[in-house]
Design a protein around this motif. Sequence first.
Motif, PDB file in Angstrom:
ATOM      1  N   ILE A  90     -43.032  -7.805   5.203  1.00 48.07           N
ATOM      2  CA  ILE A  90     -42.376  -7.040   6.265  1.00 48.07           C
ATOM      3  C   ILE A  90     -41.605  -5.910   5.608  1.00 48.07           C
ATOM      4  O   ILE A  90     -40.777  -6.133   4.726  1.00 48.07           O
ATOM      5  N   ASP A 133     -41.026  -1.893   9.682  1.00 50.71           N
ATOM      6  CA  ASP A 133     -41.365  -2.956  10.633  1.00 50.71           C
ATOM      7  C   ASP A 133     -40.108  -3.452  11.338  1.00 50.71           C
ATOM      8  O   ASP A 133     -40.102  -3.663  12.547  1.00 50.71           O
ATOM      9  N   VAL A 134     -39.045  -3.636  10.583  1.00 45.96           N
ATOM     10  CA  VAL A 134     -37.777  -4.100  11.157  1.00 45.96           C
ATOM     11  C   VAL A 134     -37.233  -3.051  12.118  1.00 45.96           C
ATOM     12  O   VAL A 134     -36.749  -3.379  13.203  1.00 45.96           O
TER      13      VAL A 134
END
Length: 84
Positions: free
Chosen positions: A62, A66-67
């Motif tokens: 990740i 993405d966060v």
Amino acid sequence: MDTFPDLGSLTDQELKDLIQQMTEEEIEVSYKRRILHGKIDILRAELVNRLRKRHEGGEDVISGSDVEKLTDILSGRVPGGEPN
């Protein structure tokens, strides 16, 4: 989209024919839906395998972007979407 016929004006045979037509259409749509779900499952499995290999190789699975995307989705800031 087709308009629904005036059912009161149809004969019994026309109603039976319409039922048969709609039933056949539903069977076809259900079949296509199952095929699409199978393809989606295959694609997801491939993605999971790739992510697993990256993780085993020591790569980040990740990323920060993405966060950030997840944060935007959860806060209702989706590009092209309506704010909550």
